[in-house]
Design a protein around this motif. Structure first.
Motif, short mmCIF file in Angstrom:
data_model
loop_
_atom_site.label_atom_id
_atom_site.label_comp_id
_atom_site.label_asym_id
_atom_site.label_seq_id
_atom_site.Cartn_x
_atom_site.Cartn_y
_atom_site.Cartn_z
N VAL A 163 28.59 40.22 0.13
CA VAL A 163 29.74 40.46 -0.21
C VAL A 163 30.81 39.40 0.48
N TYR A 164 31.51 39.67 -0.44
CA TYR A 164 33.07 38.39 -0.31
C TYR A 164 34.27 39.74 -0.10
N TYR A 165 35.23 39.65 0.99
CA TYR A 165 36.69 40.42 0.17
C TYR A 165 37.71 39.10 0.91
N CYS A 166 38.37 39.20 -0.08
CA CYS A 166 39.64 38.73 -0.18
C CYS A 166 40.92 39.25 1.50
N HIS A 167 41.36 38.76 2.26
CA HIS A 167 42.15 39.72 3.01
C HIS A 167 43.09 38.96 3.18
N VAL A 214 42.55 41.36 -5.84
CA VAL A 214 41.35 41.18 -7.08
C VAL A 214 40.84 40.45 -6.85
N GLU A 215 39.55 40.26 -5.87
CA GLU A 215 38.14 38.98 -6.15
C GLU A 215 36.85 38.43 -7.86
N SER A 216 36.90 38.18 -7.75
CA SER A 216 36.36 37.29 -9.07
C SER A 216 36.04 36.38 -8.82
N GLY A 217 34.87 35.56 -9.33
CA GLY A 217 33.74 34.70 -9.27
C GLY A 217 32.36 34.74 -8.50
N ASP A 233 45.42 43.80 4.65
CA ASP A 233 44.63 44.68 3.46
C ASP A 233 43.41 43.84 2.72
N TRP A 234 43.10 44.27 2.04
CA TRP A 234 41.77 44.20 2.29
C TRP A 234 41.66 43.78 0.38
#
Length: 120
Positions: free
Chosen positions: A95-99, A5-8, A109-110
């Motif tokens: 859009v920035y994705y955590c991986h 889960v991304e935030s910020g 996982d994304w």
């Protein structure tokens, strides 16, 4: 399956700073430490591209376009990574994705992504 889960994300003026965070859930500490974590981004009409990665031991890699401006960090105890974005430029808008990539199971996982907009 780990949940990321991304935030910020948000709006920042050119030259400004923003910090993104990504927290992993549905995983335990020992499993998190076997993952290479990273940030990718996708701008409208463009392919998703690598921004930065970090191993459990703290070894980092960066895209040439962000070297010297962005810094990735990791807190294994909190199962979290961050991306400090400094000297933001309009071309950083995406859009920035955590991986995550698990080096033992070879599974990646994304996260769902967080929007970053840099105004000129």
């Amino acid at each position: 399956q780990v949940q990321l889960v991304e935030s910020g994300g948000g709006l920042v003026q050119a030259g400004g700073s923003l910090r993104l965070s990504c927290t992993a859930s549905r995983t335990i500490f020992s499993v998190f430490t076997q993952k290479i974590m990273g940030w990718y981004r996708q701008a409208p009409g463009k392919q998703r591209e690598l921004v930065a990665t970090i191993t459990s031991s703290g070894r980092t890699t960066y895209a040439d376009s962000v070297k010297g401006r962005f810094a990735i960090s990791r807190d294994n105890s909190r199962k979290m990574i961050r991306l400090q974005m400094n000297s933001a430029q309009p071309e950083d808008t995406a859009v920035y994705y955590c991986h995550s990539f698990d080096e033992v199971t070879m599974v990646d996982d994304w996260g769902k992504g967080t929007q970053v907009t840099v105004s000129s």
